[in-house]
Design a protein around this motif. Sequence first.
Motif, short mmCIF file in Angstrom:
data_model
loop_
_atom_site.label_atom_id
_atom_site.label_comp_id
_atom_site.label_asym_id
_atom_site.label_seq_id
_atom_site.Cartn_x
_atom_site.Cartn_y
_atom_site.Cartn_z
N SER A 1 5.76 49.13 66.86
CA SER A 1 5.99 47.98 65.97
C SER A 1 4.76 47.08 65.93
O SER A 1 4.46 46.45 64.91
N THR A 2 4.03 47.01 67.05
CA THR A 2 2.81 46.19 67.09
C THR A 2 1.77 46.75 66.11
O THR A 2 1.13 46.00 65.37
N LEU A 3 1.60 48.06 66.12
CA LEU A 3 0.64 48.69 65.20
C LEU A 3 1.03 48.45 63.75
O LEU A 3 0.17 48.17 62.90
N ILE A 4 2.32 48.53 63.47
CA ILE A 4 2.78 48.32 62.10
C ILE A 4 2.46 46.90 61.65
O ILE A 4 2.11 46.65 60.50
N VAL B 1 9.93 50.02 49.55
CA VAL B 1 9.33 49.18 50.58
C VAL B 1 9.90 47.77 50.48
O VAL B 1 9.69 47.08 49.49
N THR B 2 10.64 47.37 51.50
CA THR B 2 11.31 46.08 51.46
C THR B 2 10.44 44.96 52.03
O THR B 2 9.57 45.22 52.86
N THR B 3 10.70 43.75 51.57
CA THR B 3 10.08 42.58 52.20
C THR B 3 11.15 41.84 53.01
O THR B 3 10.90 40.79 53.57
N GLU B 4 12.34 42.42 53.03
CA GLU B 4 13.44 41.84 53.81
C GLU B 4 13.42 42.47 55.21
O GLU B 4 12.58 43.32 55.50
N THR C 1 5.13 59.84 60.83
CA THR C 1 5.41 59.09 59.61
C THR C 1 6.67 58.25 59.71
O THR C 1 6.82 57.24 59.02
N VAL C 2 7.58 58.66 60.60
CA VAL C 2 8.91 58.03 60.58
C VAL C 2 8.90 56.54 60.94
O VAL C 2 9.70 55.78 60.36
N PRO C 3 8.03 56.04 61.84
CA PRO C 3 8.05 54.59 62.08
C PRO C 3 7.72 53.80 60.81
O PRO C 3 8.33 52.77 60.53
N ALA C 4 6.74 54.30 60.03
CA ALA C 4 6.38 53.59 58.79
C ALA C 4 7.51 53.70 57.77
O ALA C 4 7.75 52.77 56.99
N TYR C 5 8.21 54.83 57.76
CA TYR C 5 9.37 55.01 56.87
C TYR C 5 10.44 53.96 57.21
O TYR C 5 11.01 53.31 56.33
N LEU C 6 10.66 53.76 58.51
CA LEU C 6 11.65 52.76 58.95
C LEU C 6 11.20 51.36 58.58
O LEU C 6 12.00 50.52 58.19
N ARG C 7 9.89 51.12 58.72
CA ARG C 7 9.37 49.79 58.33
C ARG C 7 9.63 49.55 56.85
O ARG C 7 10.02 48.47 56.43
N ASP C 8 9.37 50.58 56.03
CA ASP C 8 9.59 50.45 54.59
C ASP C 8 11.05 50.09 54.28
O ASP C 8 11.32 49.27 53.41
N THR D 1 9.88 44.76 59.35
CA THR D 1 9.18 44.83 60.65
C THR D 1 9.95 44.18 61.78
O THR D 1 9.59 44.33 62.94
N PHE D 2 11.01 43.43 61.48
CA PHE D 2 11.71 42.59 62.46
C PHE D 2 12.02 43.33 63.77
O PHE D 2 11.57 42.94 64.85
#
Lengths: 462, 47
Positions: A133-136, A233-236, A365-372, A376-377
């Motif tokens: 999560s820190t990298l994201i 890609v959410t901003t929520e 790829t999956v961490p970025a998929y989850l972020r999308d 990032t919370f």
Amino acid sequence: MGFLDRDHTIAPPGFNRWLVPPAALAVHLCIGQAYATSVYKTALVKHFGASLTEIGVIFSIAIVMLGLSAAVMGTWVDRNGPRKAMFTSAMFWVGGFLIGSLGIFTRQLWLVYLGYGVVGGIGLGIGYISPVSTLIKWFPDRPGLATGMAIMGFGGGALIASPVSQALLKAYDPNSGAQGWVASGDAVGKLFLTLAVVYLVYMLFGAFTIKVPADGWRPAGFDPAKVKAAKLVTTENVSAKNAIKTRQFWLVWVALFCNVTAGIGILEQAAPMIQDFFRQTDGKSLVSAGVAAGFVGLLSIGNMAGRFAWSATSDLTGRKRIYMVYLGVGAVLYTILALAGSSTTILYVALAFVIISFYGGGFATVPAYLRDLFGTFQVGAIHGRLLTAWSAAGVAGPLIVNAFLDAQGKPGQLNAASYQPALLTMVALLVVGFVANLLVKPVDARFHEPRTDARHEPAMEA
Amino acid sequence: MNTVPHNGQHATVNTAPGKLAVGWALVGVPLAYGVYETLTRVAALFG
């Protein structure tokens, strides 16, 4: 131990974010050793007078503990920040080696189960998710590239640990020059102690180098409005507790599970499989054991390279599209492998290389998929829960392949046709994963966290 | 890429290029060694 707290890791202005990937890599390269256990497997079988299965259980416990600890500790990791998480991971991972070495020196296998398997496995899980999560957050403009760099380290760790361990076992065992030599238990115990010291240094380097961005930080030139434009890609933000109630979480879980199961199917059987595919009618294979070992090495590089290359590519294509490639193109390649893989070794090797690169790419790829999907919370905690798919696939993949192969004949008598039922089952799994990925839509607004400021970022967790 | 300044209480600290180089070398050199060792094994596949 306040120096480990998240508040002490907030980066000052001017901090170069490119220091964060090596910190993350330092941890992942160490815990990636888990994939190099085959180096001393035979030595432990001989030392304990145990079966291959009994020794294999050490690795299985570690992987199950990885999934469980990542799922259970994910929220703790997000709340306490990467430094405390990496430090804790180092204590568990190194503690696992120390307890394991005690078990080896005293010939008590249960201590190795407890040490490397349980204690070390907890270190694996916490270490795996600790920098994600820190990298994201440091790379909101290139999250796939950032997580790809770190998770590539998990694949690369075995590439380092394998030759280093072989060299150390030879150095620690006075009989290493003998014909048919198998390393002594004493040498493996000393190897564990050495790895414990080296990994402690490296992981602490990672822990004390990593920093989290200050609230509201963004990279120079980064325009969040451009990210917002992408449909998925959410901003929520969605909490981990709510994320597992969404259909999206379980669809991605299924996609990851299918991708990993299919990849493990090849990885588990890599060396005997290439020999069986090119077995002649007289029972002899055109592929020697040495060449098969080279093939396994090539797959390791494909696994590592795929983690970086495909994950970085996903920043350009979008996560859903790249998963369509992993699962859709993967299914086509698997079908060609099953039906025509035995025609030439070049075709076989090329197909397997690309399939394994998709396997690695899926992980990275999956961490970025989850972020999308979830913001990032608490993406670290959500990622931790998703890794139960890995644990499940780690059981399902080998079970499927071994069950089909057992029904086809005995090892040494199998040929390319013997693998068709198992491989075509993997194709079906990949199609299931493809459909699951296709059904992923943006998360419903009722799962979003209440907005606390203009930037839509709830209480910052790293 | 350096960060955009913000309003936190920390003083500005520019990361020294040497620190960056050492950080990457610490992980890059072992990784390059691992890849090289693996490629020498892979050579048997094409030999």
